[in-house]
Design a protein around this motif. Structure first.
Motif, PDB file in Angstrom:
ATOM      1  N   LYS A  37      86.646  55.803   5.624  1.00 16.03           N
ATOM      2  CA  LYS A  37      86.804  55.428   7.018  1.00 16.03           C
ATOM      3  C   LYS A  37      85.809  56.199   7.867  1.00 16.03           C
ATOM      4  O   LYS A  37      85.742  57.425   7.818  1.00 16.03           O
TER       5      LYS A  37
ATOM      6  N   LEU B 168      95.353  51.681   9.957  1.00 15.25           N
ATOM      7  CA  LEU B 168      93.906  51.593  10.118  1.00 15.25           C
ATOM      8  C   LEU B 168      93.346  50.712   9.010  1.00 15.25           C
ATOM      9  O   LEU B 168      93.900  50.665   7.909  1.00 15.25           O
ATOM     10  N   GLN B 169      92.239  50.038   9.298  1.00 16.55           N
ATOM     11  CA  GLN B 169      91.537  49.274   8.277  1.00 16.55           C
ATOM     12  C   GLN B 169      90.397  50.133   7.717  1.00 16.55           C
ATOM     13  O   GLN B 169      89.680  50.796   8.480  1.00 16.55           O
ATOM     14  N   PRO B 170      90.204  50.157   6.410  1.00 15.98           N
ATOM     15  CA  PRO B 170      89.140  50.982   5.834  1.00 15.98           C
ATOM     16  C   PRO B 170      87.755  50.430   6.122  1.00 15.98           C
ATOM     17  O   PRO B 170      87.573  49.219   6.274  1.00 15.98           O
ATOM     18  N   SER B 171      86.793  51.329   6.194  1.00 11.73           N
ATOM     19  CA  SER B 171      85.391  50.914   6.302  1.00 11.73           C
ATOM     20  C   SER B 171      84.865  50.457   4.955  1.00 11.73           C
ATOM     21  O   SER B 171      83.944  49.636   4.878  1.00 11.73           O
TER      22      SER B 171
ATOM     23  N   PRO C 197      98.098  43.229   7.036  1.00  8.94           N
ATOM     24  CA  PRO C 197      98.705  44.032   8.098  1.00  8.94           C
ATOM     25  C   PRO C 197      99.956  44.745   7.609  1.00  8.94           C
ATOM     26  O   PRO C 197     100.560  44.358   6.597  1.00  8.94           O
TER      27      PRO C 197
ATOM     28  N   THR D 146      94.330  45.369   0.783  1.00 11.67           N
ATOM     29  CA  THR D 146      93.361  46.064   1.632  1.00 11.67           C
ATOM     30  C   THR D 146      93.314  45.507   3.049  1.00 11.67           C
ATOM     31  O   THR D 146      93.213  46.263   4.016  1.00 11.67           O
ATOM     32  N   ARG D 147      93.383  44.205   3.187  1.00 13.04           N
ATOM     33  CA  ARG D 147      93.253  43.587   4.513  1.00 13.04           C
ATOM     34  C   ARG D 147      94.579  43.087   5.078  1.00 13.04           C
ATOM     35  O   ARG D 147      94.599  42.440   6.114  1.00 13.04           O
TER      36      ARG D 147
ATOM     37  N   THR E   2      89.207  49.788  -1.635  1.00 14.78           N
ATOM     38  CA  THR E   2      90.303  48.853  -1.856  1.00 14.78           C
ATOM     39  C   THR E   2      91.621  49.601  -2.024  1.00 14.78           C
ATOM     40  O   THR E   2      91.655  50.754  -2.460  1.00 14.78           O
TER      41      THR E   2
ATOM     42  N   LYS F 171      98.257  50.991   6.432  1.00 14.65           N
ATOM     43  CA  LYS F 171      97.658  49.863   7.144  1.00 14.65           C
ATOM     44  C   LYS F 171      97.717  49.998   8.655  1.00 14.65           C
ATOM     45  O   LYS F 171      97.635  49.002   9.381  1.00 14.65           O
TER      46      LYS F 171
ATOM     47  N   LEU G  28      95.380  54.730   6.575  1.00 19.99           N
ATOM     48  CA  LEU G  28      94.722  53.655   5.830  1.00 19.99           C
ATOM     49  C   LEU G  28      95.676  53.059   4.798  1.00 19.99           C
ATOM     50  O   LEU G  28      95.792  51.834   4.668  1.00 19.99           O
TER      51      LEU G  28
END
Length: 257
Positions: free
Chosen positions: A20, A62-65, A80, A77-78, A68, A60, A57
Motif C-alpha cells: 500500500k 483499504l484497497q491494496p496498491s 468490499p 482482493t477487490r 492479492t 478491506k 487491507l
C-alpha cells in the motif's frame, strides 16, 4: 510451520505481495501472510511498522496498491468489506455495535437482524422481535454477559462494552474474526477478562489480531507476524520472535512503549 510450508488446506486467509502506497510513501511493502485455520495469529510491530495499514487491507477498509488476498482459496482482493463479511470474515468493532440507550439483549438482537438481511425495524411487534431472543441469549452467554442482559449498554464498564461488541460480531456467525487492538484502553482486570473471552471464542474460530500488549500476545497467540517498516521482519511462536535479534533491535530502535 513457516509461511512457505503451510498446507493450503490449513490456510484460511492468505496474502501475497501485499502493498500500500500513500502519495509516494510505502506503508506496506510486499507482505506475505498465511493465517492457519483454527489459530490465534497476532500481527505486531513497533510504532510505524505498518501493522494497522496491513490490518485495514486484510479487512478491506483499504484497497491494496499491489498484491492479492484470498479467503479459503477465493480471491477477495477487490471485494468490499460487507461482501467478505458474508463469506465469514468479520472485523470486530467495525459495526461499532453498542447502541448506548438500548439493552444488551436489544443490541445483540439488532446484529442478528443484520445477519439475516432484515432492516432494523424497531417498530416491529414484540412477538416478531422476541423470536430472536433465544439466539441472542446464546451469544450473550458466550461472552459472559448473561447477568447483564437487561442492562443499558451505555452503563456497562468499558471491558463489558467490548464484550458486548464481540457478542454482536459473533451474531454474524464469522468463521474468522479480526480484532483491532482489543485491549486498548483497558484496566488490567478487563484485560484479563477479554483475554479469557478471546481464548474461549477461538475454540471453533480463527482469530487474527493487532495488539500492542505483548503479554497478551505471548499468552494467546499460536503464531506471530512481526512487521517493521512495512515488511515482515520475523514470524513464528512468541518464543521464537521474542528472541530474534532483528525484532529486539526494531522495538528498541522505535522506542516501543
Amino acid at each position: 510451520m513457516t509461511t512457505q510450508t503451510a498446507s493450503a488446506a490449513d490456510v484460511i486467509l492468505s496474502a501475497r505481495g501485499l502493498s500500500k502506497r500513500f502519495a509516494g510513501f510505502v506503508a506496506v511493502n510486499g507482505v506475505d501472510l498465511d493465517v492457519q485455520r483454527g489459530s490465534i495469529h497476532a500481527l505486531i510491530g513497533p510504532n510505524g511498522a505498518g501493522k494497522t495499514t496491513c490490518f485495514n487491507l486484510l479487512t478491506k477498509f483499504l484497497q491494496p496498491s499491489a498484491g492479492t488476498i484470498t479467503l479459503n482459496g477465493r480471491d477477495i482482493t477487490r471485494m468490499p468489506a460487507a461482501d467478505i463479511a458474508r463469506l465469514g470474515l468479520v472485523r470486530s468493532f467495525q459495526i461499532s455495535a453498542v447502541f448506548p440507550k438500548l439493552s444488551v439483549l436489544e443490541n445483540v438482537r439488532i446484529a442478528l437482524q443484520r445477519r439475516r438481511g432484515d432492516s432494523f425495524d424497531f417498530w416491529r411487534s414484540q412477538t416478531v422481535l422476541h423470536q430472536l431472543d433465544a439466539e441472542a441469549m446464546e451469544r450473550i452467554d458466550e461472552v459472559g454477559l448473561s447477568s447483564f442482559t437487561n442492562e443499558t449498554a451505555g452503563e456497562l464498564s468499558y471491558g463489558r462494552k467490548r464484550a458486548l461488541e464481540i457478542a454482536t460480531t459473533l451474531a454474524l456467525e464469522p468463521e474468522m474474526l479480526l480484532l483491532d487492538e482489543p485491549m486498548a484502553g483497558m484496566a488490567q482486570e478487563d484485560v484479563a477478562r477479554i483475554s479469557a473471552l478471546i481464548r474461549k471464542i477461538s475454540a471453533n474460530r480463527t482469530i487474527l489480531m493487532v495488539e500492542h500488549n505483548l503479554s497478551v500476545v505471548a499468552d494467546l497467540s499460536d503464531r506471530i507476524t512481526v512487521l517493521a517498516r512495512g515488511q515482515v521482519l520475523s514470524e513464528g511462536s512468541y518464543e521464537v520472535v521474542s528472541k530474534d535479534p532483528r525484532v529486539i533491535e526494531a522495538y528498541i530502535g522505535a522506542g516501543h512503549e
